[in-house]
Design an enzyme around this catalytic site. Structure first.
Site, PDB file in Angstrom:
ATOM      1  CB  SER A   1      10.933  38.548 -14.340  1.00 33.22           C
ATOM      2  OG  SER A   1      12.450  39.825 -14.162  1.00 33.22           O
TER       3      SER A   1
ATOM      4  CE  LYS B   1      10.343  40.761 -11.053  1.00 37.00           C
ATOM      5  NZ  LYS B   1      11.732  40.971 -11.949  1.00 37.00           N
TER       6      LYS B   1
END
Length: 144
Positions: free
Chosen positions: A65, A102
Site C-alpha cells: 500500500s 500510511k
C-alpha cells in the site's frame, strides 16, 4: 476491511550496527571516481538512523500500500515514537486492532490515512475508529 499491510516489530536494543565500515567517497552513479580518492573509516548506523534510541523501533513491512512512497514489501522501517505526528508524515498506526503504515492527512480537524498506491482506499478516521498513531517513520532500509 482487512489491513493491506502487516508489520513485525524489532527493538534496536538487541541489534548492533556499531562500527560498520564506511567508505567516505560519495559513490558515483555516473562515471567511477579515481581509486586514490577513497578513504575508509568506521560509521555507526545507530548514530546515522536513530535520534532517540529509547523511543525507536524497527518494523518489517508486509504489503504494497505504500510503494509510491518508496516503502515496499519486506522493507525495514525505522520508527521514532517521540516525533510529533503532523500532516504529510508517514506514520505507523494502530487501526481497529491492527498495525498499518500510511501517510497522515490532517485538515480542518479531520484525519485520513493515505496509502501511496492507487489500488488501496483512503481511510477516514472517525469517532468510531479505534485509532492510535504509534510512531513516525524516519527511515526505510531496503535489501537489494
Amino acid at each position: 476491511m482487512k489491513n493491506p499491510n502487516s508489520i513485525t516489530f524489532f527493538s534496536p536494543k538487541n541489534m548492533s550496527t556499531e562500527g560498520a565500515i564506511f567508505f567516505d567517497i560519495g559513490i558515483s552513479a555516473g562515471f567511477p571516481s579515481p581509486a586514490d580518492d577513497f578513504r575508509e573509516k568506521r560509521i555507526s548506523l545507530d548514530e546515522e538512523l536513530i535520534r532517540n534510541k529509547e523511543a525507536t523501533f524497527f518494523a518489517k513491512v508486509s504489503g504494497q500500500s505504500m510503494i509510491n512512497a518508496g516503502i515496499d514489501d519486506n522493507d525495514l522501517l525505522v520508527i521514532d515514537r517521540s516525533i510529533t505526528p503532523e500532516n504529510n508524515k508517514i506514520a505507523v498506526c494502530f487501526l481497529d486492532g491492527e498495525f498499518t503504515v500510511k501517510r497522515l492527512k490532517v485538515e480542518n480537524k479531520r484525519v485520513w490515512l493515505q496509502p501511496e498506491n492507487p489500488n488501496y482506499p483512503v481511510i477516514e478516521i472517525t469517532e468510531d475508529t479505534n485509532f492510535i498513531i504509534w510512531g513516525i517513520v524516519t527511515n526505510v532500509i531496503k535489501k537489494v
